[in-house]
Scaffold this active site. Sequence first.
Site, mmCIF file in Angstrom:
data_model
loop_
_atom_site.group_PDB
_atom_site.id
_atom_site.type_symbol
_atom_site.label_atom_id
_atom_site.label_comp_id
_atom_site.label_asym_id
_atom_site.label_seq_id
_atom_site.Cartn_x
_atom_site.Cartn_y
_atom_site.Cartn_z
ATOM 1 N N ALA A 45 0.806 -1.221 0.000
ATOM 2 C CA ALA A 45 0.000 0.000 0.000
ATOM 3 C C ALA A 45 0.841 1.274 0.000
ATOM 4 O O ALA A 45 0.442 2.290 -0.561
ATOM 5 C CB ALA A 45 -0.935 -0.002 1.208
ATOM 6 N N THR A 88 0.176 5.089 -1.501
ATOM 7 C CA THR A 88 -0.106 6.250 -0.639
ATOM 8 C C THR A 88 0.698 7.463 -1.111
ATOM 9 O O THR A 88 0.251 8.594 -0.975
ATOM 10 C CB THR A 88 0.205 5.979 0.851
ATOM 11 O OG1 THR A 88 1.527 5.499 0.975
ATOM 12 C CG2 THR A 88 -0.756 4.982 1.447
ATOM 13 N N GLN A 120 0.103 -5.495 -4.284
ATOM 14 C CA GLN A 120 -1.120 -5.748 -3.530
ATOM 15 C C GLN A 120 -2.137 -4.637 -3.763
ATOM 16 O O GLN A 120 -3.224 -4.654 -3.198
ATOM 17 C CB GLN A 120 -0.801 -5.840 -2.031
ATOM 18 C CG GLN A 120 0.205 -6.937 -1.722
ATOM 19 C CD GLN A 120 0.476 -7.077 -0.239
ATOM 20 O OE1 GLN A 120 -0.180 -7.831 0.449
ATOM 21 N NE2 GLN A 120 1.435 -6.327 0.249
ATOM 22 N N ILE A 124 -4.716 -2.090 -5.976
ATOM 23 C CA ILE A 124 -5.778 -2.381 -6.946
ATOM 24 C C ILE A 124 -6.102 -1.173 -7.818
ATOM 25 O O ILE A 124 -7.164 -1.097 -8.419
ATOM 26 C CB ILE A 124 -7.059 -2.872 -6.209
ATOM 27 C CG1 ILE A 124 -7.550 -1.829 -5.190
ATOM 28 C CG2 ILE A 124 -6.822 -4.216 -5.526
ATOM 29 C CD1 ILE A 124 -8.877 -2.182 -4.519
ATOM 30 N N ASP A 125 -5.150 -0.223 -7.887
ATOM 31 C CA ASP A 125 -5.448 1.049 -8.543
ATOM 32 C C ASP A 125 -4.940 1.172 -9.969
ATOM 33 O O ASP A 125 -5.153 2.198 -10.624
ATOM 34 C CB ASP A 125 -4.884 2.203 -7.698
ATOM 35 C CG ASP A 125 -3.448 1.936 -7.271
ATOM 36 O OD1 ASP A 125 -2.662 1.373 -8.069
ATOM 37 O OD2 ASP A 125 -3.111 2.272 -6.121
ATOM 38 N N HIS A 127 -4.349 -8.630 -5.766
ATOM 39 C CA HIS A 127 -5.701 -8.370 -5.262
ATOM 40 C C HIS A 127 -6.634 -7.813 -6.329
ATOM 41 O O HIS A 127 -7.689 -7.283 -6.008
ATOM 42 C CB HIS A 127 -5.629 -7.426 -4.044
ATOM 43 C CG HIS A 127 -4.929 -8.061 -2.864
ATOM 44 N ND1 HIS A 127 -4.456 -7.333 -1.797
ATOM 45 C CD2 HIS A 127 -4.643 -9.355 -2.593
ATOM 46 C CE1 HIS A 127 -3.880 -8.165 -0.922
ATOM 47 N NE2 HIS A 127 -3.984 -9.388 -1.383
ATOM 48 N N CYS A 149 -23.270 -12.365 -17.995
ATOM 49 C CA CYS A 149 -22.810 -12.605 -19.369
ATOM 50 C C CYS A 149 -21.312 -12.387 -19.531
ATOM 51 O O CYS A 149 -20.763 -12.681 -20.590
ATOM 52 C CB CYS A 149 -23.586 -11.738 -20.366
ATOM 53 S SG CYS A 149 -23.057 -10.014 -20.417
ATOM 54 N N THR A 197 5.464 -1.924 2.249
ATOM 55 C CA THR A 197 4.646 -2.901 2.985
ATOM 56 C C THR A 197 5.376 -3.312 4.251
ATOM 57 O O THR A 197 6.606 -3.420 4.264
ATOM 58 C CB THR A 197 4.331 -4.156 2.139
ATOM 59 O OG1 THR A 197 3.733 -5.142 2.980
ATOM 60 C CG2 THR A 197 5.573 -4.746 1.496
ATOM 61 N N SER A 198 4.612 -3.531 5.300
ATOM 62 C CA SER A 198 5.221 -4.001 6.537
ATOM 63 C C SER A 198 5.224 -5.525 6.569
ATOM 64 O O SER A 198 5.642 -6.139 7.541
ATOM 65 C CB SER A 198 4.468 -3.447 7.740
ATOM 66 O OG SER A 198 3.090 -3.693 7.586
HETATM 67 ZN ZN LIG Z 1 -24.315 -8.906 -18.794
#
Ligand SMILES: [Zn+2]
Length: 253
Positions: free
Chosen positions: A26, A30, A107, A109-110, A131, A142, A204-205
């Site tokens: 993260a 940030t 990790q 998601i942007d 992620h 669909c 990351t930690s």
């Molecule tokens: Zn659909």
Amino acid sequence: MTNEEKIAELRSIVAESDNIVFFGGAGVSTESGVPDFRSQDGLYHQQYRYPPETILSHTFYEKMPEEFFRFYHDKILAPGQNAKPNKAHLKLAQWTKEGKLRAIITQNIDGLHQAAARQVGAREDNIYELHGSTLRNYCEDCGASCDVDYIFAHSAAGEVPRCARCGGRVKPDVVLYEEGLNTDTLNGAIRAISAADVLIIGGTSLVVYPAAGLIDYYRGKHLILINKSATSRDAEADLCIAESIGTVLDACD
Ligand SMILES: [Zn+2]
């Protein structure tokens, strides 16, 4: 060693290798203004009717999609809406372009690593998003894909996004609590880490699954940790740099 000396050491390691893998958390985002889910100031400490871990779970998504999408809009999509790649994203993309960096495992998601790759003209197929990504969204019925602006607009209006083609619910391709990671993505990340000569871990930690477990696959020569605060694996690292990931990578030329 001072941070300057450590960065000089990192610079020479990077200069000598063409098999580097980066694993980021993260903290990488940030620095682009995308808030960290798990930090002190992050959204886990903000007031909401349910804890974020509950709202961002598969069960909650199925049972209360309106509430899920309200939270998802306010706390995930909106804060990252105008985020731009920072110096860390750009330097990593540059190393990909130069053939030095084999994989970026994130990790976040942007989609900022892909944005950086497009900015510098690097390939994107070495980016493993453990992620998932808010930028990919699919109809549950669909399978039609749907862009993030559509999700943003509908969730902002308090609606559950529906497929324009069939009316099915559209789900973000983001790994929720209780959901497993994508097998191909995870295997690709493991392969890259297993084969890497240099592993740089940043922002990351290393407490969040699956970060700590993935690092156990590493068998290379130089393990480098770059994080503002101490991590659970500092003792194993060859180099620990307690500094912003953007600052460190930007200084690595
Ligand atoms: Zn659909």
